[in-house]
Design a protein around this motif. Structure first.
Motif, PDB file in Angstrom:
ATOM      1  N   GLY A 121       0.789  -1.228   0.000  1.00 27.80           N
ATOM      2  CA  GLY A 121       0.000   0.000   0.000  1.00 27.80           C
ATOM      3  C   GLY A 121       0.822   1.279   0.000  1.00 27.80           C
ATOM      4  O   GLY A 121       0.288   2.364   0.181  1.00 27.80           O
ATOM      5  N   GLU A 122       2.127   1.165  -0.222  1.00 30.59           N
ATOM      6  CA  GLU A 122       2.939   2.389  -0.251  1.00 30.59           C
ATOM      7  C   GLU A 122       2.505   3.263  -1.430  1.00 30.59           C
ATOM      8  O   GLU A 122       2.271   2.760  -2.534  1.00 30.59           O
ATOM      9  N   THR A 123       2.457   4.566  -1.189  1.00 35.03           N
ATOM     10  CA  THR A 123       2.030   5.458  -2.264  1.00 35.03           C
ATOM     11  C   THR A 123       3.171   5.657  -3.260  1.00 35.03           C
ATOM     12  O   THR A 123       4.345   5.433  -2.940  1.00 35.03           O
ATOM     13  N   LEU A 124       2.797   6.133  -4.456  1.00 36.86           N
ATOM     14  CA  LEU A 124       3.806   6.411  -5.484  1.00 36.86           C
ATOM     15  C   LEU A 124       4.780   7.475  -4.983  1.00 36.86           C
ATOM     16  O   LEU A 124       6.000   7.372  -5.175  1.00 36.86           O
ATOM     17  N   ALA A 125       4.264   8.493  -4.300  1.00 34.81           N
ATOM     18  CA  ALA A 125       5.132   9.572  -3.810  1.00 34.81           C
ATOM     19  C   ALA A 125       6.125   9.037  -2.772  1.00 34.81           C
ATOM     20  O   ALA A 125       7.315   9.390  -2.798  1.00 34.81           O
ATOM     21  N   ASP A 126       5.664   8.174  -1.892  1.00 32.79           N
ATOM     22  CA  ASP A 126       6.589   7.614  -0.884  1.00 32.79           C
ATOM     23  C   ASP A 126       7.619   6.703  -1.539  1.00 32.79           C
ATOM     24  O   ASP A 126       8.788   6.695  -1.138  1.00 32.79           O
ATOM     25  N   THR A 127       7.188   5.943  -2.531  1.00 30.74           N
ATOM     26  CA  THR A 127       8.147   5.103  -3.257  1.00 30.74           C
ATOM     27  C   THR A 127       9.187   5.996  -3.931  1.00 30.74           C
ATOM     28  O   THR A 127      10.392   5.715  -3.885  1.00 30.74           O
ATOM     29  N   ALA A 128       8.738   7.085  -4.532  1.00 29.07           N
ATOM     30  CA  ALA A 128       9.668   7.997  -5.214  1.00 29.07           C
ATOM     31  C   ALA A 128      10.653   8.606  -4.214  1.00 29.07           C
ATOM     32  O   ALA A 128      11.857   8.690  -4.483  1.00 29.07           O
TER      33      ALA A 128
END
Ligand code: ASP
Length: 296
Positions: free
Chosen positions: A81-88
Motif C-alpha cells: 500500500g505504499e504510495t507512489l510519492a513515498d516510493t519515489a
C-alpha cells in the motif's frame, strides 16, 4: 533534464535525439559499446507490464556503460500500500542517476519528477504519453525514408487508450508528416474527427496499428473472434489500398488476428515492427544521453 512529454521538447532537442539515435543505431550494428555512463545507475520503476520498453531501456543503459536496477513491483512495498510519492522519495534517497517510470495514472511521471533529483523519463503514463515510443517510431521512419516531410501516416485502432497514438500525433506532424487517426467509434476520443479505418489507410505511406487495450476497457469489445480484424484490422485487402511502398508499424505487443493479420506483421519488406524494436535501443541511448547531459 526530464523527458516527460513531446510538448516539453523543443524542435532542436528532438532533432538532436533523432540524430543521435541514428548514430547509436549504426554503432550497435557495428557491435560497439560506449562507456559514457560508466559508474551511473538507472532505476526502472514499471507498474505496468512491459517487454520492449523495459528491456530496451536496460539494454540502452548497459550499452552506455551504466548499471540498471529494476524494482520488482509485484514483490515491493507497493503491494503493502505504499504510495507512489513515498516510493519515489525512497528511491530518490538511494541517489540513482536516472529513473524510468511507467504507471497507469496519467500525470504520474510528472508527479514523480517533481520529487526526484535525478532526471525522470516517462515510459508511459496511463493513456497520456509515451514520448520515447514516438521518438523511436520517428527514428525508424527516418532510417527508412530520410525525411518525414509530406509522409502520410495512418494510426489505427484503440486511439482512446493509446499513449503511443497521443505522443505520435504530437511528434510526427512537427517533423512534417500528415497524421490521420482512425478506429472503431467506441475506441476514439470524444473530440477526435471521425475517419474510418478504410479511409485512413487508403493512400497511406505508413500504417501504424494499435492494440485494443483490454486492461483499460470494462467491456468485452473486440473479443468476438475474427470480427475486429474484419471490421477494423489490417488485412491484405485494406493494405492493398495504401500507397504501393507502404510501411507497417506496431508498437507491440501485437494481438495477431485482431488488429493485424499475422502474415502482414511478418512481411520482411513492408513490416518495420522488428526495426522499431532495434531502433528502440538506439533511441533510448539517445534519450539517456539527453537527460543526463553526458555525451559520448
Ligand atoms: N507498449 C505500448 C504501451 O505501453 C502499446 C501497448 O501496450 O499496446 O503503450
Amino acid at each position: 533534464m526530464d523527458l516527460l512529454s513531446i510538448d516539453s521538447l523543443s524542435d532542436s532537442q528532438i532533432a538532436t535525439i533523432l540524430d543521435r539515435a541514428q548514430h547509436f543505431f549504426a554503432d550497435n550494428r557495428a557491435g560497439r559499446s560506449r562507456k559514457a555512463l560508466a559508474g551511473r545507475i538507472l532505476f526502472n520503476l514499471f507498474y505496468e507490464n512491459s517487454t520492449r520498453t523495459l528491456m530496451s531501456f536496460a539494454t540502452a543503459a548497459h550499452r552506455l556503460g551504466a548499471s540498471v536496477v529494476t524494482l520488482p513491483v509485484e514483490q515491493s512495498s507497493v503491494k503493502k500500500g505504499e504510495t507512489l510519492a513515498d516510493t519515489a522519495r525512497t528511491l530518490n534517497a538511494m541517489r540513482p542517476d536516472v529513473l524510468v517510470i511507467r504507471n497507469r495514472e496519467n500525470g504520474s511521471a510528472e508527479a514523480v519528477a517533481a520529487i526526484m533529483d535525478a532526471p525522470v523519463i516517462n515510459a508511459g503514463d496511463g493513456t497520456n504519453e509515451h514520448p520515447t515510443q514516438a521518438l523511436l517510431d520517428a527514428a525508424t521512419l527516418q532510417q527508412r525514408l530520410g525525411s518525414l516531410d509530406g509522409v502520410k501516416v495512418a494510426i489505427c485502432g484503440d486511439i482512446r487508450h493509446s499513449r503511443v497514438a497521443r505522443s505520435n500525433a504530437k511528434l510526427l506532424p512537427r517533423l512534417g508528416a500528415e497524421v490521420q487517426l482512425a478506429g472503431p467509434p467506441e475506441l476514439m476520443p470524444n473530440d477526435a474527427p471521425t475517419t474510418t479505418v478504410d479511409d485512413a489507410i487508403a493512400g497511406a505511406d505508413v500504417v501504424m496499428m494499435l492494440r485494443v487495450q483490454r486492461e483499460r476497457l470494462d467491456s468485452d469489445f473486440g473479443d468476438a473472434p475474427g470480427e475486429y480484424l474484419e471490421l477494423y484490422g489490417l488485412t491484405a485487402k485494406r493494405l492493398a489500398s495504401a500507397a504501393p511502398e507502404v510501411m507497417v508499424m506496431h508498437p507491440g505487443p501485437m494481438n495477431r488476428g485482431v488488429e493485424i493479420d499475422g502474415t502482414i506483421a511478418d512481411e520482411p519488406q513492408r513490416s518495420l515492427i522488428t526495426l522499431q524494436v532495434e531502433m528502440s535501443v538506439a533511441t533510448r541511448m539517445a534519450c539517456l544521453e539527453f537527460v543526463t547531459g553526458i555525451k559520448n
